[in-house]
Write a protein that holds these residues in place. Structure first.
Motif, PDB file in Angstrom:
ATOM      1  N   TYR A 132       0.823  -1.079   0.155  1.00 64.05           N
ATOM      2  CA  TYR A 132       0.001  -0.056   0.128  1.00 64.05           C
ATOM      3  C   TYR A 132       0.829   1.197  -0.071  1.00 64.05           C
ATOM      4  O   TYR A 132       2.267   0.966   0.268  1.00 64.05           O
ATOM      5  N   LYS A 133       0.268   2.375  -0.485  1.00 64.24           N
ATOM      6  CA  LYS A 133       1.021   3.646  -0.590  1.00 64.24           C
ATOM      7  C   LYS A 133       1.414   4.074   0.818  1.00 64.24           C
ATOM      8  O   LYS A 133       0.616   4.044   1.617  1.00 64.24           O
ATOM      9  N   MET A 134       2.718   4.671   0.818  1.00 61.45           N
ATOM     10  CA  MET A 134       3.155   4.858   2.248  1.00 61.45           C
ATOM     11  C   MET A 134       3.915   6.434   2.136  1.00 61.45           C
ATOM     12  O   MET A 134       4.511   6.564   0.787  1.00 61.45           O
ATOM     13  N   LEU A 135       3.889   7.165   3.160  1.00 62.45           N
ATOM     14  CA  LEU A 135       4.798   8.459   3.205  1.00 62.45           C
ATOM     15  C   LEU A 135       6.187   8.191   3.969  1.00 62.45           C
ATOM     16  O   LEU A 135       6.148   7.651   4.843  1.00 62.45           O
ATOM     17  N   TYR A 136       7.210   8.254   3.355  1.00 63.77           N
ATOM     18  CA  TYR A 136       8.524   7.783   3.991  1.00 63.77           C
ATOM     19  C   TYR A 136       9.500   9.289   4.307  1.00 63.77           C
ATOM     20  O   TYR A 136       9.489   9.891   3.794  1.00 63.77           O
ATOM     21  N   PHE A 137      10.069   8.854   5.502  1.00 56.60           N
ATOM     22  CA  PHE A 137      11.095   9.978   5.736  1.00 56.60           C
ATOM     23  C   PHE A 137      12.319   9.136   6.370  1.00 56.60           C
ATOM     24  O   PHE A 137      12.186   8.315   7.295  1.00 56.60           O
ATOM     25  N   ALA A 138      13.506   9.574   5.911  1.00 55.19           N
ATOM     26  CA  ALA A 138      14.726   8.933   6.295  1.00 55.19           C
ATOM     27  C   ALA A 138      15.770   9.702   6.681  1.00 55.19           C
ATOM     28  O   ALA A 138      15.858  11.024   6.444  1.00 55.19           O
ATOM     29  N   ARG A 139      16.687   9.319   7.791  1.00 54.12           N
ATOM     30  CA  ARG A 139      17.636  10.246   8.459  1.00 54.12           C
ATOM     31  C   ARG A 139      18.855   9.316   8.456  1.00 54.12           C
ATOM     32  O   ARG A 139      18.860   8.159   8.837  1.00 54.12           O
ATOM     33  N   ALA A 140      19.940   9.944   8.113  1.00 50.60           N
ATOM     34  CA  ALA A 140      21.309   9.142   8.172  1.00 50.60           C
ATOM     35  C   ALA A 140      21.774   9.253   9.549  1.00 50.60           C
ATOM     36  O   ALA A 140      21.653  10.226  10.209  1.00 50.60           O
ATOM     37  N   SER A 141      22.396   8.015   9.892  1.00 50.57           N
ATOM     38  CA  SER A 141      22.855   7.860  11.349  1.00 50.57           C
ATOM     39  C   SER A 141      24.381   7.930  11.340  1.00 50.57           C
ATOM     40  O   SER A 141      24.919   7.061  10.641  1.00 50.57           O
ATOM     41  N   HIS A 142      25.077   8.987  11.923  1.00 46.60           N
ATOM     42  CA  HIS A 142      26.292   9.276  11.567  1.00 46.60           C
ATOM     43  C   HIS A 142      27.007   8.704  12.940  1.00 46.60           C
ATOM     44  O   HIS A 142      26.576   8.708  13.962  1.00 46.60           O
ATOM     45  N   GLY A 143      28.136   8.288  12.573  1.00 50.26           N
ATOM     46  CA  GLY A 143      29.322   7.834  13.703  1.00 50.26           C
ATOM     47  C   GLY A 143      30.687   8.256  13.605  1.00 50.26           C
ATOM     48  O   GLY A 143      30.985   8.978  12.257  1.00 50.26           O
ATOM     49  N   PRO A 144      31.597   8.169  14.342  1.00 56.02           N
ATOM     50  CA  PRO A 144      33.040   8.613  14.121  1.00 56.02           C
ATOM     51  C   PRO A 144      33.465   8.002  12.910  1.00 56.02           C
ATOM     52  O   PRO A 144      34.496   8.896  12.188  1.00 56.02           O
ATOM     53  N   GLU A 145      33.330   6.887  12.388  1.00 58.96           N
ATOM     54  CA  GLU A 145      33.688   6.167  11.174  1.00 58.96           C
ATOM     55  C   GLU A 145      32.992   6.790   9.871  1.00 58.96           C
ATOM     56  O   GLU A 145      33.495   6.202   8.786  1.00 58.96           O
ATOM     57  N   GLY A 146      32.054   7.598  10.046  1.00 51.72           N
ATOM     58  CA  GLY A 146      30.981   7.901   9.110  1.00 51.72           C
ATOM     59  C   GLY A 146      29.767   7.512   9.172  1.00 51.72           C
ATOM     60  O   GLY A 146      29.011   7.430  10.351  1.00 51.72           O
ATOM     61  N   VAL A 147      29.014   7.239   8.093  1.00 49.41           N
ATOM     62  CA  VAL A 147      27.353   7.083   7.850  1.00 49.41           C
ATOM     63  C   VAL A 147      27.548   5.442   8.303  1.00 49.41           C
ATOM     64  O   VAL A 147      28.004   4.647   7.875  1.00 49.41           O
TER      65      VAL A 147
END
Length: 319
Positions: A132-147
């Motif tokens: 079914y149709k969805m609304l998405y929101f994504a967020r990158a998780s960063h650490g000392p080594e990068g993403v």
């Protein structure tokens, strides 16, 4: 009766049309505004929740969160939001609605690509996983080594549609009630405006029929009140002038009746308007009116001088 007045219905229907058109325009504008703001509000809410779950996502990506899939499932059920943890290569680490082992790679998902390229990503589309149709929101998780990965939250667009339907239904119900109240109120307003006009119309008709003693109440100082006052003055003026004319006519009739000379008054068609007693004796006329003089008199001299006076337009004498 006011409800039978055509002016009342013209005024009321114009008012009703204005109310209905205004309600439709306002409803349309509110609908457009809601369709634009509800998805934005939902995206903002998802953004806030990704910030709230950022520390939890970091623990998941580093392996510090035991039994991650069960905890993701419980969070998703409690919040009614689909939660997905995705590694930078697109492999799904955990998902609140599906077993990540059977899910396809998500590296090509628009919101994931945007989050990896920047900080946030969003998209609205049909989900091949939940169908079914969805609304998405994504967020990158960063650490000392990068993403470390991407935290993605999603809600069904049907939730937004239900909110929109509920708000729209409330607005429609409120508009119907408001329009009904306005229309009922309009009846009283139209009656208040129409009643004095209808009363003045009847007063004018009475004046035409000779009832000059009719008077109207002056209830306001606006144009309607001034018109009522003017009709009252007109009635009084006509009554006074007609009373004066009657007195003058009675005086003239008394004078002419007392004269020893015969007086006969006719109109342009020789119809008798007045004959005094002396004329009836001298000319042998009957004391009647509204008949032509040649119908009651055969005196050639009289008829001849009347004809000549009319043609020549001057005073003639004859013996």
């Amino acid at each position: 009766m006011i409800l039978r007045s055509r002016f009342f219905w013209k005024l009321y229907l114009s008012y009703a049309a204005l109310v209905l058109v205004t309600a439709c325009i306002i409803g349309f504008l509110v609908q457009v505004m809601l369709q634009a703001t509800l998805p934005s509000a939902a995206q903002l809410d998802l953004k806030r929740k990704t910030m709230f779950l950022e520390s939890f996502a970091a623990q998941g990506f580093t392996g510090a969160a035991p039994d991650l899939q069960r905890r993701i499932f419980e969070l998703g059920m409690a919040s009614k939001i689909r939660i997905t943890l995705i590694f930078p290569d697109g492999k799904v680490l955990a998902d609140s609605l599906e077993d990540p082992a059977v899910m396809e790679n998500h590296a090509d998902r628009p919101e994931v690509k945007e989050a990896l390229a920047g900080s946030f990503g969003e998209d609205t589309r049909y989900s091949q996983t939940v169908h079914y149709k969805m609304l998405y929101f994504a967020r990158a998780s960063h650490g000392p080594e990068g993403v470390r990965g991407v935290l993605r939250l999603a809600i069904p667009t049907s939730d937004i549609d239900r909110q929109l339907f509920h708000i729209r239904s409330t607005i429609i119900a409120g508009a119907i009630i408001g329009v009904a109240v306005a229309l009922i109120f309009g009846v009283f307003v139209a009656q208040r405006v129409t009643a004095p006009i209808a009363e003045m119309t009847r007063a004018a008709e009475d004046l035409c029929q000779g009832h000059y003693d009719r008077r109207l109440p002056v209830r306001s100082a606006d144009e309607i009140g001034r018109l009522a006052g003017t009709l009252n003055l007109l009635g009084a003026e006509l009554a006074g002038r007609i009373a004066t004319m009657r007195r003058d006519q009675e005086q003239l009739s008394a004078i002419l009746s007392g004269m020893v000379e015969g007086v006969v008054a006719v109109d342009p068609e020789d119809r008798i308007l007045f004959v005094n007693p002396a004329a009836t004796r001298l000319l042998g006329l009957s004391p009647v009116s509204d008949k032509k003089i040649w119908e009651i008199s055969r005196q050639e001299d009289l008829l001849s001088i009347l004809s000549r006076a009319r043609k020549e337009g001057r005073i003639l004498r004859s013996e």
